[in-house]
Design a protein around this motif. Structure first.
Motif: not given
Length: 735
Positions: A194-195, A401-416, A444-445
């Motif tokens: 994240e940036m 699933s691990r995939r759902e955890v990973g994709h959700g984390n990416l979208a969360q970091r994009a927005l937070k 999702t983002v």
């Protein structure tokens, strides 16, 4: 006797070191290593079965990462005091390591393989997830398991303009770039992070800096293997091959697949046409023969199909759905779709669709993180759901699933980082993926951005995301914007980038080829920027800015601060006051002590209820100021005065002494005031004689003309004769 330990040291160049040790622990594993940095110690082991299970045509690789609570001197939470299912944080670390390791095993190696990494000792100044990739690769290098070459992973952060490898948590809090990079000596394989709205060049510079550190760590692994002695790579049974069959299928299927790929069809139509070609090949054989060659037919057909699609893109610049390499699929959006949610939106791009909802709450709804390495709360979090019907499948539901955890984390970091610091709410975003054919995490983002704005969350800036792909034959290459699911599967790179109009906020990249040049990487980043801005325009056309207020049925949040001394009074004995107040006003009240102050959150849908809570808080915390005038109401009449209540602070009472009612002598209180009378009094603070609060009505009334002060009665010493106790003067009674 303690076994001899072989060790190799990695110098990070700033006084910190990482040590790799082997020979003491877990010697029955095929490979084991202890990675130490400061007081942090990770044990990594690998074991691989000597033979593959019949019928398996893939690598059953398990990467497991666990943080032991004992490592930090803590007990696990919950009723059963032992570590159970992995946390989301552990799952994310597993994914980071898996994505770099998996492509480096031979494609025909199908033996059950387990890489297990455990945090055995924790150092609060070391983030152990940054060492997991190094630990995993080292234990594999020390084994006889077939694996191409060593890799490593590092965290790179930029703090005050300077890049740092594997920063501490304190340093990371000040960073504007936080990325995990996985690579070999020759090429980058994985990037995720994240940036704070950085440029494409700044991101590429961070990756390059991380890669240099990784090269050093790969060299250290080689040196350790030399000290221990390189094991001869084990032999394994390779996949069956039939060159004649491969040639026959290639000659028959390639041109047909090329033609189907060029037709500009939907995912379902395309899948059906490819299936027909495969069925034509299977028709060459009897059922008995298919039992023997069926797997080979599937493998060789997939190879011909992949080659046809890739060549179509490279040679004719035509993609499966007819787009050019830079084209984005048609987009439509909608907000406020669900009437009862606090915020909602639909984002549809081609055959990918995400429905996002937003729920607003108090700090009591914060996501509690309780790990050996971190104890905190998230007031903004995002959950991503990927049901089977989104891809037209029916498969078992086995939890998140691990995939759902990973994709959700990416979208969360994009927005937070776009959630303002003064947002009073705990905010939960849930993305339901309803259709998927390419980058549902980026959908999702986009849907999350619009749902947040629809909910009235004052986002700093809207965020969009795009998934990029790459096709290359070593000489020619094509960077693809907004990739399809098939292009992800058949391509050489999956690169997801999110950001605002002013810079990148998050990224995730997986590269499937060796030696990707930074020239191609930078081209992909710049092309992604154009795509992001195009998508961002579609979002802002739908909802240009956050709604200025939350919806009528959504809770309103008011936060007030009270002196810490009044927290107990607001809560009441056993919580009686706050519970009755919540029930009467239909609100939710949360009190937290911060820096000896009480931070009170009031959540309610009815403004009148919120106002009633505020009035009660004001009453409880009311402190009259000396010399000020206040309006009061008589609530009780006594022989020696009247009990009055401050109008602006109901419940706050004070005695108005009979001597302070009027300038003239008052024999009966009711001669001057009666129950329910409202008038003003002046506050004099604490009376030094009575040590009680003093208020006066007469102080606000002009003295009567000719009024004379009464002469005080004579006193015996310091005592008024009226109150003298004469009991001591009595003679004792005689029996």
């Amino acid at each position: 006797m303690i076994p001899e330990v072989k060790q190799e040291i990695i110098d990070l160049g700033d006084g910190r070191t990482i040590s790799l040790e082997t020979g003491k622990l877990a010697k029955q594993a095929d490979g084991s290593v202890v990675v130490k940095m400061g007081d942090a110690m990770l044990l990594a082991t690998v074991v691989s079965a000597r033979s593959a299970n019949p019928g398996i045509d893939f690598l059953p690789l398990t990467v497991d990462y666990r943080e032991k609570f004992a490592a930090a001197g803590r007990f696990p939470g919950g009723f059963f005091k032992r570590e159970a299912r992995p946390s989301d944080s552990e799952v994310l670390t597993m994914r980071l390591v898996d994505r770099v390791l998996r492509p480096l095993f031979p494609k025909d190696y199908h033996a059950e393989t387990q890489v297990m990494i455990q945090l055995m000792s924790h150092d609060e100044n070391v983030m152990p997830d940054a060492l997991a990739g190094l630990a995993a690769s080292t234990c594999i290098q020390l084994s006889d398991i077939p694996f191409e070459y060593p890799i490593s992973e590092v965290r790179v952060a930029r703090v005050d303009g300077e890049f740092i490898i594997n920063p501490s948590k304190q340093q990371l809090e000040k960073a504007d770039i936080d990325m995990m990079v996985g690579a070999s000596e020759d090429s980058v394989a994985m990037v995720e992070g994240e940036m704070h709205e950085v440029s494409e060049k700044e991101m590429a510079d961070a990756i390059k800096f991380a890669h240099e550190a990784i090269k050093t760590q790969c060299e250290a692994q080689k040196r350790l293997v030399e000290k221990v002695g390189k094991k001869e790579t084990r032999e394994y049974e390779s996949e069956l091959e039939d060159e004649a069959l491969a040639t026959k299928i290639q000659e028959f299927a390639y041109s047909k697949c090329y033609a189907v790929a060029k037709e500009d069809t939907s995912k379902q139509e395309r899948g059906e046409k490819f299936a027909v070609i495969k069925e034509e090949i299977e028709a060459w054989y009897t059922e008995e023969e298919l039992e023997e060659v069926g797997e080979l037919i599937g493998k060789y057909f997939s190879k011909a199909q992949k080659e046809a699609v890739r060549n179509l893109i490279l040679e004719e610049n035509i993609r499966l759905d007819g787009r050019k390499t830079t084209d984005i699929r048609p987009i439509w959006c909608e907000v406020n779709y669900l009437p009862s949610t606090h915020g909602s939106s639909i984002f549809t791009r081609g055959e990918t669709q995400a429905l996002a909802t937003v729920t607003l709450g108090t700090s009591k709804q914060a996501n509690v993180i309780d790990l050996p390495t971190e104890q905190s709360e998230e007031k903004f979090y995002l959950h991503y759901n990927f049901p089977p019907f989104s891809t037209g499948e029916a498969r078992p539901l086995r939890g998140t699933s691990r995939r759902e955890v990973g994709h959700g984390n990416l979208a969360q970091r994009a927005l937070k980082n776009m959630i303002p610091a003064d947002c009073p709410y705990t905010v939960r975003v849930v993305s339901e993926v309803l259709e998927s054919n390419g980058s549902s995490s980026m959908a999702t983002v986009c849907s999350g951005t619009m749902a947040l704005m629809d909910a009235g969350v004052q986002l700093k800036k809207p965020v969009s995301g795009i998934a990029m792909g790459l096709i290359t034959d070593g000489e020619k290459y094509a960077v693809l914007s907004d990739i399809l699911g098939d292009e992800d599967h058949l391509g050489d790179m999956d690169f997801k980038v999110t950001g605002t109009a002013d810079g990148i906020t998050a990224c995730q990249m997986d590269i499937k080829i060796k030696g990707l040049s930074y020239e191609i990487l930078e081209k992909a980043l710049n092309q992604a920027k154009d795509g992001r801005l195009h998508i961002l325009e579609k979002l802002t056309d739908t909802i240009a800015a956050p709604n200025q207020s939350v919806k009528a049925h959504a809770p309103k949040m008011v936060t007030v601060t009270i002196p810490g001394d009044f927290i107990g009074a607001l809560i009441g004995p056993g919580g009686k006051v706050i519970q009755e107040l919540q029930k009467a006003t239909k609100t939710e009240i949360v009190i937290e002590e911060v820096d000896e102050q009480g931070v009170v959150e009031i959540l309610g849908t009815d403004q009148a209820g919120i106002d009633a809570v505020l009035a009660k808080i004001e009453a409880i915390t009311f402190k009259p100021e000396k010399g000020e005038t206040y309006e009061v109401k008589v609530i009780k009449v006594l022989d020696f005065g009247a009990v009055v209540e401050y109008i602006q602070a109901p419940g706050n009472e004070v005695l108005l002494h009979i001597s302070e009612l009027a300038w003239d002598r008052t024999d009966n209180v009711t001669d001057v005031v009666n129950l329910g009378d409202v008038f003003e009094v002046k506050y004099f603070g604490i009376d030094p004689k009575t040590r009680k609060e003093k208020v006066s009505r007469k102080a606000l009334i002009p003295k009567p003309e000719g009024y004379k002060e009464r002469v005080p009665r004579e006193r015996d010493g310091n005592r008024d004769n009226r109150s003298r106790d004469h009991r001591g003067d009595r003679k004792p009674r005689r029996n």
